[in-house]
Design a protein around this motif. Structure first.
Motif, mmCIF file in Angstrom:
data_model
loop_
_atom_site.group_PDB
_atom_site.id
_atom_site.type_symbol
_atom_site.label_atom_id
_atom_site.label_comp_id
_atom_site.label_asym_id
_atom_site.label_seq_id
_atom_site.Cartn_x
_atom_site.Cartn_y
_atom_site.Cartn_z
ATOM 1 N N GLU A 29 29.082 -34.115 16.052
ATOM 2 C CA GLU A 29 30.433 -34.318 16.567
ATOM 3 C C GLU A 29 31.480 -34.426 15.465
ATOM 4 O O GLU A 29 32.672 -34.314 15.743
ATOM 5 C CB GLU A 29 30.469 -35.564 17.461
ATOM 6 C CG GLU A 29 29.872 -35.293 18.841
ATOM 7 C CD GLU A 29 29.972 -36.500 19.774
ATOM 8 O OE1 GLU A 29 30.104 -37.631 19.260
ATOM 9 O OE2 GLU A 29 29.904 -36.288 20.997
ATOM 10 N N VAL A 30 31.044 -34.634 14.233
ATOM 11 C CA VAL A 30 32.005 -34.711 13.122
ATOM 12 C C VAL A 30 32.290 -33.332 12.532
ATOM 13 O O VAL A 30 33.114 -33.202 11.629
ATOM 14 C CB VAL A 30 31.498 -35.656 12.010
ATOM 15 C CG1 VAL A 30 31.328 -37.071 12.554
ATOM 16 C CG2 VAL A 30 30.188 -35.160 11.409
ATOM 17 N N GLN A 31 31.605 -32.299 13.044
ATOM 18 C CA GLN A 31 31.815 -30.935 12.546
ATOM 19 C C GLN A 31 32.929 -30.264 13.341
ATOM 20 O O GLN A 31 32.871 -30.192 14.567
ATOM 21 C CB GLN A 31 30.525 -30.117 12.680
ATOM 22 C CG GLN A 31 29.307 -30.755 12.031
ATOM 23 C CD GLN A 31 29.434 -30.861 10.533
ATOM 24 O OE1 GLN A 31 30.023 -29.986 9.881
ATOM 25 N NE2 GLN A 31 28.878 -31.931 9.972
ATOM 26 N N ALA A 36 22.652 -30.052 6.355
ATOM 27 C CA ALA A 36 21.698 -28.945 6.454
ATOM 28 C C ALA A 36 21.531 -28.513 7.906
ATOM 29 O O ALA A 36 21.380 -27.326 8.198
ATOM 30 C CB ALA A 36 20.360 -29.358 5.861
ATOM 31 N N LEU A 37 21.552 -29.477 8.830
ATOM 32 C CA LEU A 37 21.447 -29.140 10.253
ATOM 33 C C LEU A 37 22.639 -28.306 10.699
ATOM 34 O O LEU A 37 22.480 -27.276 11.370
ATOM 35 C CB LEU A 37 21.361 -30.416 11.088
ATOM 36 C CG LEU A 37 21.363 -30.221 12.609
ATOM 37 C CD1 LEU A 37 20.170 -29.397 13.060
ATOM 38 C CD2 LEU A 37 21.385 -31.570 13.324
ATOM 39 N N ALA A 38 23.839 -28.741 10.321
ATOM 40 C CA ALA A 38 25.037 -27.981 10.677
ATOM 41 C C ALA A 38 24.981 -26.588 10.066
ATOM 42 O O ALA A 38 25.337 -25.593 10.717
ATOM 43 C CB ALA A 38 26.288 -28.723 10.200
ATOM 44 N N GLY A 39 24.491 -26.502 8.819
ATOM 45 C CA GLY A 39 24.367 -25.197 8.180
ATOM 46 C C GLY A 39 23.368 -24.298 8.887
ATOM 47 O O GLY A 39 23.585 -23.091 9.013
ATOM 48 N N GLU A 81 30.572 -27.724 18.743
ATOM 49 C CA GLU A 81 30.841 -28.534 19.939
ATOM 50 C C GLU A 81 29.551 -28.691 20.746
ATOM 51 O O GLU A 81 28.936 -27.699 21.138
ATOM 52 C CB GLU A 81 31.903 -27.859 20.817
ATOM 53 C CG GLU A 81 32.172 -28.591 22.123
ATOM 54 C CD GLU A 81 33.057 -27.802 23.066
ATOM 55 O OE1 GLU A 81 33.368 -28.326 24.160
ATOM 56 O OE2 GLU A 81 33.416 -26.647 22.726
ATOM 57 N N VAL A 82 29.131 -29.934 20.971
ATOM 58 C CA VAL A 82 27.971 -30.192 21.816
ATOM 59 C C VAL A 82 28.433 -30.124 23.271
ATOM 60 O O VAL A 82 29.221 -30.950 23.722
ATOM 61 C CB VAL A 82 27.339 -31.565 21.515
ATOM 62 C CG1 VAL A 82 26.165 -31.825 22.459
ATOM 63 C CG2 VAL A 82 26.867 -31.629 20.070
ATOM 64 N N VAL A 83 27.926 -29.131 24.011
ATOM 65 C CA VAL A 83 28.412 -28.909 25.374
ATOM 66 C C VAL A 83 27.508 -29.524 26.431
ATOM 67 O O VAL A 83 27.870 -29.574 27.608
ATOM 68 C CB VAL A 83 28.585 -27.401 25.663
ATOM 69 C CG1 VAL A 83 29.681 -26.816 24.783
ATOM 70 C CG2 VAL A 83 27.272 -26.643 25.484
ATOM 71 N N GLY A 84 26.319 -29.994 26.041
ATOM 72 C CA GLY A 84 25.431 -30.585 27.036
ATOM 73 C C GLY A 84 24.116 -31.023 26.441
ATOM 74 O O GLY A 84 23.820 -30.758 25.267
ATOM 75 N N GLU A 85 23.331 -31.721 27.273
ATOM 76 C CA GLU A 85 22.015 -32.201 26.860
ATOM 77 C C GLU A 85 21.021 -31.968 27.991
ATOM 78 O O GLU A 85 21.405 -31.822 29.150
ATOM 79 C CB GLU A 85 22.067 -33.707 26.550
ATOM 80 C CG GLU A 85 23.017 -34.103 25.448
ATOM 81 C CD GLU A 85 23.008 -35.608 25.195
ATOM 82 O OE1 GLU A 85 22.080 -36.297 25.698
ATOM 83 O OE2 GLU A 85 23.925 -36.098 24.508
ATOM 84 N N ALA A 86 19.734 -31.942 27.629
ATOM 85 C CA ALA A 86 18.663 -31.842 28.614
ATOM 86 C C ALA A 86 17.453 -32.585 28.066
ATOM 87 O O ALA A 86 17.259 -32.684 26.850
ATOM 88 C CB ALA A 86 18.305 -30.383 28.888
ATOM 89 N N SER A 87 16.627 -33.133 28.975
ATOM 90 C CA SER A 87 15.517 -33.990 28.561
ATOM 91 C C SER A 87 14.153 -33.309 28.637
ATOM 92 O O SER A 87 13.142 -33.907 28.291
ATOM 93 C CB SER A 87 15.496 -35.264 29.410
ATOM 94 O OG SER A 87 15.356 -34.944 30.783
ATOM 95 N N ASP A 88 14.110 -32.048 29.098
ATOM 96 C CA ASP A 88 12.855 -31.302 29.087
ATOM 97 C C ASP A 88 13.161 -29.810 29.135
ATOM 98 O O ASP A 88 14.318 -29.412 29.277
ATOM 99 C CB ASP A 88 11.928 -31.713 30.235
ATOM 100 C CG ASP A 88 12.532 -31.505 31.609
ATOM 101 O OD1 ASP A 88 13.205 -30.471 31.829
ATOM 102 O OD2 ASP A 88 12.334 -32.359 32.483
#
Length: 213
Positions: free
Chosen positions: A25-27, A113-116, A31-38
């Motif tokens: 979220e600091v990038q 590194a993840l953002a990259g 943009e994180v548009v959603g999540e899922a658990s499986d």
């Protein structure tokens, strides 16, 4: 300003999802548009939200990450999938890459590194550690694409070599002074002629058959 890269988080641990979201979220360009658990929910959310990149865990209850990858491919979902895993064994990572993942990172990855990595796979790159690329090659059928390389044109072989170098379509277009549309056509022709499913397989074929730069 360029449009932000839309990311979907798929992991069965809420703490992990929260940590990933906090990283991202600091990038400004992500943009994180959603999540899922499986996996099943991840496939459904990917179809609904049309993310550019999916961060996918491998081991999840119900539909795991590998089955979710296969399902996304069946649906022709264009999202690039980046595996985020705590498992370092090749028997875990290799099947995910063969199922269509664009690469993988570990859950303790540095935030930058993840953002990259997200930016890299979004740009069309393939993230492969050398030892995993070797394992993938060793598992390929001996006759996978064998003898079909001769059907490639000289330009297609040039494009294939640049794919093996991890270049995106935009970078290939710049290097060969072509339009991106023309490069996409060449990539499609390469995959069809070699009977391959995606750029990852094309890169591996190039390495195996000496077409890499």
């Amino acid at each position: 300003m360029a449009e932000a890269i839309k990311v979907l988080l798929v992991d069965d641990h809420q703490v992990v999802r929260r940590g990933l979201r906090t990283f991202l979220e600091v990038q400004d360009d992500i943009e994180v548009v959603g999540e899922a658990s499986d996996g099943a929910e991840g496939v459904a959310r990917a179809e609904e939200l049309k993310p550019d990149v999916v961060l996918m865990d491998v081991k999840m209850p119900g539909m795991d990450g590998i089955d979710a990858l296969r399902r996304l491919r069946e649906l022709a979902n264009p999202a690039r999938v980046l595996i985020v895993t705590s498992f370092t064994e090749q028997r875990t990572v290799v099947p995910a890459l063969r199922a269509g993942a664009a690469g993988y990172v570990y859950k303790d990855v540095d935030p930058d590194a993840l953002a990259g990595a997200i930016r890299s796979v979004h740009a069309g790159h393939i993230l492969l550690q050398p030892e995993v690329a070797g394992a993938l090659l060793s598992q390929e059928e001996a006759n996978s694409g064998q003898g079909r390389g001769g059907s490639l044109t000289e330009r297609e072989r040039e494009v294939l070599g640049l794919i093996a170098d991890g270049r995106s379509n935009r970078e290939i277009a710049r290097a060969l002074v072509l339009s991106e549309k023309t490069v996409k056509t060449h990539v499609s022709n390469i995959l069809m002629k070699l009977d391959l499913a995606d750029r990852t397989q094309a890169a591996l074929w190039a390495v195996r058959h000496g077409a890499a730069g």
